[in-house]
Write an enzyme that holds these catalytic residues in place. Sequence first.
Site, PDB file in Angstrom:
ATOM      1  CB  SER A  49      -4.460  -6.455  -6.856  1.00 44.42           C
ATOM      2  OG  SER A  49      -3.348  -6.422  -6.784  1.00 44.42           O
TER       3      SER A  49
HETATM    4  C1  LIG Z   1      -0.759  -4.437  -6.786  1.00 45.87           C
HETATM    5  S1  LIG Z   1       0.606  -4.434  -5.563  1.00 45.87           S
HETATM    6  C2  LIG Z   1       0.139  -4.611  -3.985  1.00 45.87           C
HETATM    7  C3  LIG Z   1      -1.091  -5.736  -3.996  1.00 45.87           C
HETATM    8  C4  LIG Z   1      -1.606  -6.156  -2.752  1.00 45.87           C
HETATM    9  N1  LIG Z   1      -0.804  -8.001  -2.760  1.00 45.87           N
HETATM   10  C5  LIG Z   1      -2.485  -6.160  -2.073  1.00 45.87           C
HETATM   11  O1  LIG Z   1      -3.151  -7.077  -1.891  1.00 45.87           O
HETATM   12  O2  LIG Z   1      -2.414  -4.724  -1.832  1.00 45.87           O
HETATM   13  C6  LIG Z   1       2.241  -4.794  -5.618  1.00 45.87           C
HETATM   14  C7  LIG Z   1       2.407  -5.076  -4.414  1.00 45.87           C
HETATM   15  O3  LIG Z   1       4.328  -5.534  -4.900  1.00 45.87           O
HETATM   16  C8  LIG Z   1       5.389  -4.537  -4.050  1.00 45.87           C
HETATM   17  N2  LIG Z   1       6.793  -5.180  -5.435  1.00 45.87           N
HETATM   18  C9  LIG Z   1       7.141  -5.302  -6.499  1.00 45.87           C
HETATM   19  N3  LIG Z   1       8.973  -5.936  -6.133  1.00 45.87           N
HETATM   20  C10 LIG Z   1       8.417  -6.523  -4.680  1.00 45.87           C
HETATM   21  C11 LIG Z   1       9.746  -7.243  -4.470  1.00 45.87           C
HETATM   22  N4  LIG Z   1      10.410  -7.619  -5.445  1.00 45.87           N
HETATM   23  N5  LIG Z   1       9.174  -8.255  -3.431  1.00 45.87           N
HETATM   24  C12 LIG Z   1       8.475  -7.725  -2.502  1.00 45.87           C
HETATM   25  N6  LIG Z   1       7.140  -6.799  -2.774  1.00 45.87           N
HETATM   26  C13 LIG Z   1       6.927  -6.428  -4.244  1.00 45.87           C
HETATM   27  C14 LIG Z   1       4.582  -3.146  -4.754  1.00 45.87           C
HETATM   28  O4  LIG Z   1       5.579  -2.248  -3.534  1.00 45.87           O
HETATM   29  C15 LIG Z   1       3.710  -3.332  -4.403  1.00 45.87           C
HETATM   30  O5  LIG Z   1       3.387  -2.622  -3.101  1.00 45.87           O
END
Ligand SMILES: C[S@@+](CC[C@H](N)C(=O)[O-])C[C@H]1O[C@@H](n2cnc3c(N)ncnc32)[C@H](O)[C@@H]1O
Length: 195
Positions: A49
């Site tokens: 992000s």
């Molecule tokens: C914006 S990205 C990662 C940002 C992360 N916080 C970082 O610091 O790199 C959001 C993530 O949410 C994950 N995601 C989507 N749905 C999810 C769920 N139900 N449970 C856990 N992770 C999920 C995606 O695979 C993705 O990697």
Amino acid sequence: MRRGVDPQRADDVADAMREVARTGFLPAEQRGFAAQDRPLPLWHGQTSSQPSTVATMLRLLEVPVGAHVLDVGAGSGWTTALLARLVGPQGRVLGLELDPELARWGATNLAAQGVPWASLEEAVPGALGRPVDGGWPRILVSAAARSLPDELVGQLADDDARMVIPVRSTLLVVVRSRRSTTVTSHGSYRFVPLR
Ligand SMILES: C[S@@+](CC[C@H](N)C(=O)[O-])C[C@H]1O[C@@H](n2cnc3c(N)ncnc32)[C@H](O)[C@@H]1O
């Protein structure tokens, strides 16, 4: 990394972001862009992000030293490590990531930070979040839900608990107390979808 944040500090989020370098949570070919304030590609369509958005979310979450925090959408492990810095060793952070390969890589990145009070696990498909006894005082969600998930609201502790979550393109703060649950809006952002 310093352990724990002085509650009197004016901007513990800025301190945490200075001390937990984004470069440690990016694929090698993206590290040169770490200082740019924009999302960067990880893989499988997922992203690291935008730093200013991460800072806004962490400020809205109002993370106390010693808190237990659930980090849904932990991806690279960066937000999990930032939360670990904010709660300090008296706290606990559990990062959950749905993509198995990303979860393994994120856990490795996190382990390199030396914050054993934080962990990152693969999320169970179809089971949003992770219920715990007494609920979570803080929940951060870094992927956009289609509507506010009752499942996650129900995982908040029942007193003075907060969740920061994007719903469609609006960043929401959910505050749960014994008497009520309030939801406020905090601007428009783009996130990958919560699955
Ligand atoms: C914006 S990205 C990662 C940002 C992360 N916080 C970082 O610091 O790199 C959001 C993530 O949410 C994950 N995601 C989507 N749905 C999810 C769920 N139900 N449970 C856990 N992770 C999920 C995606 O695979 C993705 O990697």
